[in-house]
Design a protein around this motif. Structure first.
Motif, short mmCIF file in Angstrom:
data_model
loop_
_atom_site.label_atom_id
_atom_site.label_comp_id
_atom_site.label_asym_id
_atom_site.label_seq_id
_atom_site.Cartn_x
_atom_site.Cartn_y
_atom_site.Cartn_z
N UNK A 70 -7.24 -30.50 -12.28
CA UNK A 70 -6.35 -31.31 -13.11
C UNK A 70 -7.12 -32.43 -13.79
N UNK A 71 -6.90 -32.53 -15.09
CA UNK A 71 -7.47 -33.65 -15.84
C UNK A 71 -6.36 -34.66 -16.13
N UNK A 72 -6.66 -35.96 -16.06
CA UNK A 72 -5.64 -36.95 -16.42
C UNK A 72 -5.38 -36.92 -17.92
N UNK A 73 -4.12 -36.92 -18.29
CA UNK A 73 -3.75 -36.93 -19.71
C UNK A 73 -3.73 -38.39 -20.19
N UNK A 74 -4.58 -38.69 -21.14
CA UNK A 74 -4.73 -40.07 -21.61
C UNK A 74 -3.51 -40.47 -22.42
N UNK A 75 -2.68 -41.28 -21.80
CA UNK A 75 -1.45 -41.71 -22.47
C UNK A 75 -1.02 -43.05 -21.87
N UNK A 76 -0.83 -44.04 -22.70
CA UNK A 76 -0.43 -45.37 -22.23
C UNK A 76 1.04 -45.59 -22.55
N UNK A 77 1.85 -45.69 -21.52
CA UNK A 77 3.29 -45.85 -21.71
C UNK A 77 3.62 -47.17 -22.39
N UNK A 78 2.77 -48.19 -22.20
CA UNK A 78 3.08 -49.48 -22.82
C UNK A 78 3.00 -49.42 -24.35
#
Length: 557
Positions: A415-423
């Motif tokens: 699993x790779x982390x999906x680069x996404x910033x909720x802020x």
């Protein structure tokens, strides 16, 4: 499972279709399908099947298992036609669901396109009453495709006799047959089979139920266990995970779909039918249309949804992959809806050219994850799997990650982390909360009832109409808005101020209005509305103002 539970594996040298001694008509159909070379399971299984051996084959989803048994079955029937003078049922294909019956039937039809007069195949899955299928069985087609329950029902009704004629028995997705509750049906069928027949078992896993089937059905079987990972390699399948709270999942899917961050045909998996409609009604408020593949809908509708999805009519399908589809527990409160026992989404159904699988709800088992993600990256196509993982679902993620890492040759994290910033998309969260307030339990229940009524009407009442007007069937859509929630038209467009600067640079503007504004952002002159107003003011018949001889307008009193 120990290796002792199965017979020795057999090594076969890879060969091409033209080297297998197949009939020219089969080779022609294979060529028309665009199959240039057999897959590993086909290379090994077809020659062994043609030699008359029983086979238990384990290969991952999308590896070509169906054709691995279809081709030798057709070849054997064509060979028998040269000497046999009597028409009879020679092969039965058993699958655990109606959708898989439909898929297997289509595959066999494609492979017999050049010999359809010689090899007749019939799908008798529970789409019609027994009495309606009796005349079809009277013609004794060469191949029957059905669920175990339907085959046994026809045998007991006297519509089908295979005691003397059957030569081949195929069980596709064998590991699901017992879990779908077919054990007693299979035992009943075996009592009506001849003493000598050839059998194939095809499965994605070799679990205890497959071991039990092997002892019941196979004789001195050859076991084919391909040395391959359960999922495609990282170069073909990219697997991402996003850690987020449960309430943020809806905002996240809204952003990903509306801003086109997820592109291409996508299957959204949830863990219940109720969640399917909850997600559909939520997306509906933002102008995002999606189909629900629901076990409560008629089988014709479900198959039609999959067919149109494969024909690129829809981009998004929402599905639940419940495997416990038996009748509800009588000790519990009676449910309003009855699920179809012969139905399953995550396993085996041939979704074509799926670019993405989104696990909106993380699957509860490793097998469920594998079979969900197996809907994409099939054949030589690329695919992406994206999983939303809440705090409660973290243990499930760890189990899946551990299992897949151990099976991986490199042992690396899959699993790779999906680069996404909720802020960065805080404004979308407020819109998502507004939309969620409208998706009440009552709205969900009304949506389920409404779609069932619509689909039953299209499936039964209009059946004769569609037979006479096939073009109308082609344009029948299953992703229409249900409108059981308040319609807020302003939610369908995304204002520019909501789009994060990083996404503006790559041009992902989700709203229609933002695209129009972006095309005219460099224009500094008057707008179209201003020009129209000026023209109206200059027209005395519309403005009711006359400039007079002095050139000055006289206002209307």
């Amino acid at each position: 499972m120990d290796a002792d539970d199965f017979d020795d594996e057999v090594e076969e040298k890879p060969i091409g279709f033209h080297e297998m001694g197949l009939d020219d008509r089969i080779l022609k159909s294979v060529s028309e399908l665009g199959w240039h070379k057999p897959t590993p399971i086909q290379e090994k299984a077809i020659p062994l099947a043609l030699e008359g051996k029983d086979i238990l084959a384990r290969a991952r989803t999308g590896s070509g298992k169906t054709a691995a048994f279809c081709i030798p079955v057709i070849q054997k029937i064509l060979a028998a036609k040269t000497t046999s003078k009597e028409q009879c049922v020679k092969a039965i294909v058993l699958t655990p669901s109606k959708e898989l019956c439909n898929q297997a039937f289509k595959n066999i039809t494609s492979l017999t396109s050049s010999c359809s007069r010689e090899v007749k195949c019939l799908d008798i899955s529970p789409q019609m009453p027994l009495a309606a299928q009796k005349p079809m069985l009277a013609e004794k087609p060469d191949i029957l495709v059905a669920t175990p329950t339907r085959i046994l029902a026809h045998i007991r009704a006297g519509n089908l006799c295979i005691k003397d004629s059957l030569e081949l028995l195929i069980m596709d997705e064998a590991d699901l047959l017992f879990s779908f509750g077919y054990e007693n049906d299979i035992k009943g069928i075996l009592g009506h089979l001849p003493k000598i027949y050839q059998a194939f078992l095809m499965s994605a896993t070799l679990n205890d139920s497959v071991k039990a089937l092997k002892k019941m059905v196979l004789h001195n079987a050859v076991i084919l266990k391909l040395e391959e990972s359960q999922l495609p390699e990282a170069a073909q399948l990219t697997q991402y995970q996003i850690k987020c709270e449960e309430e943020d999942k809806f905002a996240l899917i809204y952003v990903l779909l509306k801003l086109k961050l997820v592109q291409g045909k996508t299957i959204l998996f949830v863990n219940s039918v109720n969640k399917c409609y909850k997600l559909k009604l939520f997306l509906e408020q933002f102008g995002i249309s999606a189909c629900v593949l629901n076990s409560e809908l008629p089988v014709n509708s479900r198959c039609h949804v999959v067919t149109q999805f494969n024909d690129n009519l829809y981009d998004y399908i929402i599905a639940s992959d419940e495997t416990l589809l038996a009748e509800p527990d009588p000790g519990k409160q009676k449910k309003v809806f009855k699920k179809d026992r012969e139905y399953g989404v995550s396993r085996g159904i041939d979704f074509q050219n799926v670019s993405n699988v989104v696990n909106f709800d993380f699957p509860e088992t490793v097998d469920a994850y594998i079979h969900r993600v197996g809907r994409t990256a099939r054949g030589d196509n690329q695919g992406t799997a994206l999983s939303f993982v809440s705090l409660k679902e973290m243990p499930l993620l760890e189990v899946v990650e551990s299992s897949l890492s151990e099976a991986s040759a490199s042992g690396e994290t899959v699993f790779k982390p999906y680069s996404f910033k909720m802020e960065e998309v805080e404004g979308f969260r407020y819109r998502a909360k507004d939309a969620m307030r409208a998706v009440t339990k009552t709205a969900i229940k009304e949506a389920r009832l409404k779609e069932i009524k619509q689909e039953v009407l299209a499936s039964q009442k209009l059946k004769s109409h569609f037979q006479d007007n096939p073009r109308d069937l082609q344009i029948l859509r299953h992703d229409k808005f249900l409108h059981t929630v308040k319609n807020q038209t302003h939610m369908r467009n995304v204002p520019d101020y909501l789009v994060p600067p990083t996404l503006k640079k790559i041009g992902h503007h989700g709203g229609q209005d933002s695209r129009k504004r972006s095309r005219s952002s460099d224009y500094t002159g008057p707008s179209r509305g201003q020009l129209k107003y000026r023209k109206k003011q200059e027209d005395p018949l519309k403005s009711f103002a006359f400039a007079g001889l002095s050139g000055k307008k006289k206002k209307k009193k």
